[in-house]
Motif scaffolding. Structure first.
Motif, PDB file in Angstrom:
ATOM      1  N   VAL A  67       0.843  -1.209   0.000  1.00 21.45           N
ATOM      2  CA  VAL A  67       0.000   0.000   0.000  1.00 21.45           C
ATOM      3  C   VAL A  67       0.877   1.257   0.000  1.00 21.45           C
ATOM      4  N   PHE A  87      -9.859   5.091  -0.903  1.00 21.29           N
ATOM      5  CA  PHE A  87     -11.041   5.277  -1.769  1.00 21.29           C
ATOM      6  C   PHE A  87     -12.278   4.607  -1.180  1.00 21.29           C
ATOM      7  N   THR A  88     -12.118   3.495  -0.450  1.00 18.41           N
ATOM      8  CA  THR A  88     -13.288   2.763   0.048  1.00 18.41           C
ATOM      9  C   THR A  88     -14.038   3.574   1.108  1.00 18.41           C
ATOM     10  N   THR A  93     -19.389   2.254  -0.450  1.00 19.43           N
ATOM     11  CA  THR A  93     -18.827   1.807  -1.727  1.00 19.43           C
ATOM     12  C   THR A  93     -17.368   1.379  -1.627  1.00 19.43           C
ATOM     13  N   GLY A  94     -17.063   0.280  -2.351  1.00 16.45           N
ATOM     14  CA  GLY A  94     -15.682  -0.174  -2.460  1.00 16.45           C
ATOM     15  C   GLY A  94     -15.334  -0.281  -3.930  1.00 16.45           C
ATOM     16  N   ARG A 132     -13.230   3.757   4.697  1.00 11.86           N
ATOM     17  CA  ARG A 132     -13.290   2.441   5.370  1.00 11.86           C
ATOM     18  C   ARG A 132     -12.106   1.543   5.016  1.00 11.86           C
ATOM     19  N   THR A 162      -5.563   0.861   5.020  1.00  6.96           N
ATOM     20  CA  THR A 162      -4.279   0.297   5.436  1.00  6.96           C
ATOM     21  C   THR A 162      -3.294   1.430   5.734  1.00  6.96           C
ATOM     22  N   LYS A 176      -9.644  -8.259  12.112  1.00  8.80           N
ATOM     23  CA  LYS A 176      -9.406  -8.927  10.821  1.00  8.80           C
ATOM     24  C   LYS A 176      -8.976 -10.384  11.041  1.00  8.80           C
ATOM     25  N   LEU A 216      -6.542  -2.654   9.743  1.00 10.57           N
ATOM     26  CA  LEU A 216      -7.404  -1.754   8.971  1.00 10.57           C
ATOM     27  C   LEU A 216      -8.189  -0.882   9.938  1.00 10.57           C
ATOM     28  N   GLN A 229     -10.616 -10.431  -2.579  1.00 11.22           N
ATOM     29  CA  GLN A 229     -11.551  -9.365  -2.165  1.00 11.22           C
ATOM     30  C   GLN A 229     -10.946  -7.968  -2.214  1.00 11.22           C
ATOM     31  N   VAL A 230      -9.611  -7.881  -2.365  1.00  9.11           N
ATOM     32  CA  VAL A 230      -8.976  -6.562  -2.274  1.00  9.11           C
ATOM     33  C   VAL A 230      -8.466  -6.086  -3.633  1.00  9.11           C
ATOM     34  N   GLU A 231      -8.294  -4.770  -3.753  1.00  6.84           N
ATOM     35  CA  GLU A 231      -7.822  -4.151  -5.012  1.00  6.84           C
ATOM     36  C   GLU A 231      -8.639  -4.633  -6.205  1.00  6.84           C
ATOM     37  N   GLY A 232      -9.950  -4.639  -6.027  1.00  7.88           N
ATOM     38  CA  GLY A 232     -10.840  -5.055  -7.110  1.00  7.88           C
ATOM     39  C   GLY A 232     -11.291  -6.483  -6.887  1.00  7.88           C
ATOM     40  N   VAL A 233     -12.593  -6.664  -6.693  1.00  9.72           N
ATOM     41  CA  VAL A 233     -13.136  -8.014  -6.524  1.00  9.72           C
ATOM     42  C   VAL A 233     -13.092  -8.727  -7.882  1.00  9.72           C
ATOM     43  N   HIS A 288     -15.120 -10.544  -9.723  1.00  9.49           N
ATOM     44  CA  HIS A 288     -16.200 -10.351 -10.701  1.00  9.49           C
ATOM     45  C   HIS A 288     -15.995  -9.087 -11.513  1.00  9.49           C
ATOM     46  N   LEU A 289     -15.734  -8.010 -10.777  1.00  6.98           N
ATOM     47  CA  LEU A 289     -15.612  -6.704 -11.416  1.00  6.98           C
ATOM     48  C   LEU A 289     -14.409  -6.683 -12.360  1.00  6.98           C
TER      49      LEU A 289
HETATM   50  C1  LIG Z   1      -6.798  -6.267   3.773  1.00  3.61           C
HETATM   51  C2  LIG Z   1      -7.552  -5.148   3.147  1.00  3.61           C
HETATM   52  C3  LIG Z   1      -6.900  -3.952   2.881  1.00  3.61           C
HETATM   53  C4  LIG Z   1      -7.608  -2.880   2.338  1.00  3.61           C
HETATM   54  N1  LIG Z   1      -6.963  -1.692   2.164  1.00  3.61           N
HETATM   55  C5  LIG Z   1      -7.624  -0.645   1.636  1.00  3.61           C
HETATM   56  C6  LIG Z   1      -6.980   0.630   1.496  1.00  3.61           C
HETATM   57  O1  LIG Z   1      -5.819   0.802   1.871  1.00  3.61           O
HETATM   58  N2  LIG Z   1      -7.680   1.637   0.929  1.00  3.61           N
HETATM   59  C7  LIG Z   1      -8.970   1.491   0.509  1.00  3.61           C
HETATM   60  O2  LIG Z   1      -9.539   2.462   0.012  1.00  3.61           O
HETATM   61  N3  LIG Z   1      -9.631   0.295   0.661  1.00  3.61           N
HETATM   62  C8  LIG Z   1      -8.975  -0.763   1.213  1.00  3.61           C
HETATM   63  N4  LIG Z   1      -9.632  -1.961   1.395  1.00  3.61           N
HETATM   64  C9  LIG Z   1     -11.017  -2.095   0.970  1.00  3.61           C
HETATM   65  C10 LIG Z   1     -11.173  -2.898  -0.321  1.00  3.61           C
HETATM   66  O3  LIG Z   1     -10.432  -2.326  -1.359  1.00  3.61           O
HETATM   67  C11 LIG Z   1     -12.666  -2.958  -0.667  1.00  3.61           C
HETATM   68  O4  LIG Z   1     -13.285  -3.693   0.368  1.00  3.61           O
HETATM   69  C12 LIG Z   1     -12.867  -3.640  -2.009  1.00  3.61           C
HETATM   70  O5  LIG Z   1     -12.621  -2.683  -3.023  1.00  3.61           O
HETATM   71  C13 LIG Z   1     -14.250  -4.235  -2.195  1.00  3.61           C
HETATM   72  O6  LIG Z   1     -15.237  -3.299  -1.857  1.00  3.61           O
HETATM   73  P1  LIG Z   1     -16.494  -3.746  -0.942  1.00  3.61           P
HETATM   74  O7  LIG Z   1     -15.934  -4.525   0.199  1.00  3.61           O
HETATM   75  O8  LIG Z   1     -17.261  -2.511  -0.635  1.00  3.61           O
HETATM   76  O9  LIG Z   1     -17.317  -4.721  -1.820  1.00  3.61           O
HETATM   77  P2  LIG Z   1     -18.495  -4.350  -2.878  1.00  3.61           P
HETATM   78  O10 LIG Z   1     -18.016  -3.333  -3.847  1.00  3.61           O
HETATM   79  O11 LIG Z   1     -19.738  -4.030  -2.110  1.00  3.61           O
HETATM   80  O12 LIG Z   1     -18.681  -5.725  -3.588  1.00  3.61           O
HETATM   81  C14 LIG Z   1     -19.354  -6.840  -2.948  1.00  3.61           C
HETATM   82  C15 LIG Z   1     -19.572  -7.918  -3.976  1.00  3.61           C
HETATM   83  O13 LIG Z   1     -20.472  -7.417  -4.992  1.00  3.61           O
HETATM   84  C16 LIG Z   1     -20.068  -7.824  -6.279  1.00  3.61           C
HETATM   85  N5  LIG Z   1     -19.935  -6.667  -7.191  1.00  3.61           N
HETATM   86  C17 LIG Z   1     -19.875  -5.354  -6.807  1.00  3.61           C
HETATM   87  N6  LIG Z   1     -19.849  -4.569  -7.900  1.00  3.61           N
HETATM   88  C18 LIG Z   1     -19.892  -5.367  -8.981  1.00  3.61           C
HETATM   89  C19 LIG Z   1     -19.925  -5.134 -10.394  1.00  3.61           C
HETATM   90  N7  LIG Z   1     -19.959  -3.903 -10.903  1.00  3.61           N
HETATM   91  N8  LIG Z   1     -19.937  -6.200 -11.217  1.00  3.61           N
HETATM   92  C20 LIG Z   1     -19.966  -7.466 -10.703  1.00  3.61           C
HETATM   93  N9  LIG Z   1     -19.954  -7.737  -9.383  1.00  3.61           N
HETATM   94  C21 LIG Z   1     -19.922  -6.715  -8.531  1.00  3.61           C
HETATM   95  C22 LIG Z   1     -18.799  -8.589  -6.104  1.00  3.61           C
HETATM   96  O14 LIG Z   1     -19.114  -9.957  -6.169  1.00  3.61           O
HETATM   97  C23 LIG Z   1     -18.300  -8.293  -4.716  1.00  3.61           C
HETATM   98  O15 LIG Z   1     -17.647  -9.433  -4.209  1.00  3.61           O
HETATM   99  C24 LIG Z   1      -8.976  -3.029   1.987  1.00  3.61           C
HETATM  100  C25 LIG Z   1      -9.626  -4.234   2.247  1.00  3.61           C
HETATM  101  C26 LIG Z   1      -8.946  -5.286   2.848  1.00  3.61           C
HETATM  102  C27 LIG Z   1      -9.681  -6.554   3.160  1.00  3.61           C
END
Ligand SMILES: Cc1cc2nc3c(=O)[nH]c(=O)nc-3n(C[C@H](O)[C@H](O)[C@H](O)COP(=O)(O)OP(=O)(O)OC[C@H]3O[C@@H](n4cnc5c(N)ncnc54)[C@H](O)[C@@H]3O)c2cc1C
Length: 379
Positions: free
Chosen positions: A89, A124-125, A129-130, A154, A157, A197, A205, A360-364, A366-367
């Motif tokens: 990070v 950004f999270t 929204t993530g 949210r 890191t 965590k 986090l 789950q991190v840096e883009g799920v 599916h997306l």
């Molecule tokens: C260890 C760790 C470190 C992190 N560090 C940071 C950090 O430093 N900075 C930061 O900003 N964030 C950080 N995050 C957050 C992380 O980047 C977000 O949690 C992640 O981007 C997913 O967002 P969300 O959890 O809100 O899931 P959501 O966006 O709500 O997604 C949930 C599910 O919905 C589905 N989905 C959502 N949108 C779509 C789409 N358009 N098309 C298809 N499927 C979709 C997917 O299946 C996904 O699994 C961290 C998370 C963790 C666990």
């Protein structure tokens, strides 16, 4: 095409492996228990030039590029993914600033995350929204020569370390999402209790709160209206870190599976005599090798890309494949252990809780698949 490491890459790989084994491994129980990495580990990484490998040496980085970065991150994560996440990070924030920052911003902030006492964060999270930055609700109100920021970010890191944080927020005047550079622990900056965590311990986090945080108007990274593009490029580079981290976790799982298969005996001979276990070993090897070369290649591509935005599709593909394969390999290694793998006394139980984080991190996943398909269909 050359499938071999340069002398410099071999050296960086062995320095990282050595440091991880000698300095980090003895502290692993403490790191997992406290969910905290002792400061001397961060200092040690900085002293060895392992903390900001891809960042130019002009600003205190090692200037060693992304291929070397992948090798080092793999070795750090093989012992402790939490340490590797802190490094990753830091490099996302520092890379975004290296590419998009003004000379003044780079001179002021980059040394904090390379040689100085700070660590970069990248936020950004939000609770709402993530995956979809268009839904960002953090605001930046222009007030003369300043912006006033209000946000809840949210899962951030490195947010408990001093240093810069790049906060993505909407300019209420123009509607643009921008990356705003904020000094952590300035007036109006605070963090929550750490999230509890389940894995990747050591890189806690927190939620970050910005309450009327006032920053100079020039603290917009890359200038107004660049926020989405900065996010895309930084996340593409961030996926190199995540790919390497989960490659390292996969290697740890593979090694644990192999060690157990040769150590555990049935009727006086190691369980590795069973054909089912041999197939499991071969599966782990094949998966690790495929993932390894994909990770090394994405480091090479990043080093050779004129525009780092050119690696979007490949870094997403590497990240999905490697993070999902890490789960497969850990599952195989867990099976080799039988019930012992479910006991916290065995390292594989910790690795299992780590590998689940990658997808789950840096883009799920599916997306990212939608992003990859979009790039392919564009032609
Ligand atoms: C260890 C760790 C470190 C992190 N560090 C940071 C950090 O430093 N900075 C930061 O900003 N964030 C950080 N995050 C957050 C992380 O980047 C977000 O949690 C992640 O981007 C997913 O967002 P969300 O959890 O809100 O899931 P959501 O966006 O709500 O997604 C949930 C599910 O919905 C589905 N989905 C959502 N949108 C779509 C789409 N358009 N098309 C298809 N499927 C979709 C997917 O299946 C996904 O699994 C961290 C998370 C963790 C666990």
């Amino acid at each position: 095409m050359e499938f071999k490491l340069t002398k410099e890459q071999q050296l960086i790989q062995s320095v990282a492996r050595d440091y991880a084994e000698k300095a980090i491994a003895p502290l692993i129980e403490e790191i997992v228990e406290k969910n905290e990495v002792p400061d001397e580990i961060i200092d040690g990484l900085k002293d060895l030039d392992l903390f900001a490998l891809p960042i130019s040496d002009e600003y205190g980085g090692a200037g060693a590029g992304y291929a070397s970065y992948v090798l080092a991150e793999e070795q750090l994560s093989r012992i402790c993914p939490g340490v590797a996440v802190i490094v990753s990070v830091n490099n996302v924030g520092a890379a975004a600033m290296s590419i998009f920052g003004t000379e003044e911003q780079k001179k002021k902030y980059l040394p904090m995350g390379t040689t100085g006492s700070g660590v970069f964060s990248f936020a950004f999270t939000e609770p709402g929204t993530g995956s979809d930055p268009k839904q960002i609700t953090a605001t930046a109100d222009r007030d003369g020569d300043y912006y006033v920021l209000n946000a809840t970010k949210r899962f951030i890191t490195n947010s408990s370390y001093e240093g810069p944080i790049i906060v993505f927020a909407r300019d209420t005047e123009t509607g643009h999402i921008n990356g705003y550079i904020v000094d952590k622990f300035c007036e109006g900056y605070s963090i929550s209790e750490p999230w509890k965590k389940m894995g990747v311990r050591g890189a806690p986090l927190y939620d970050v709160y910005l309450k009327d945080v006032k920053i100079p108007k020039d603290n917009i990274l890359g200038g107004p209206g660049q926020g989405f593009w900065i996010l895309k490029v930084a996340m593409a580079l961030g996926k190199i870190g995540i790919s390497s981290i989960f490659l390292g976790a996969m290697l740890a799982a593979y090694e644990e599976g192999l060690t157990y298969a040769t150590a555990k005996t049935h009727r006086g001979a190691p369980i590795a005599k069973f054909q089912a276990i041999q197939m499991a070993i071969a599966d782990m090897f094949m998966k690790y090798e495929a993932a390894r070369w994909m990770a090394y290649r994405i480091g090479y591509l990043a080093d050779n890309a004129q525009d780092k935005g050119d690696i979007l599709k490949d870094s997403a593909a590497a990240k999905i494949f490697i993070t999902e394969t890490a789960i497969d390999v850990a599952r195989i290694a867990l099976n080799i252990h039988g019930s012992y793998g479910l006991m916290e006394d065995y390292k594989i139980s910790r690795v299992w809780k780590d590998v689940i984080f990658g997808s789950q991190v840096e883009g799920v996943s599916h997306l990212l698949k939608v992003l990859i398909a979009g790039e392919i269909l564009k032609g």
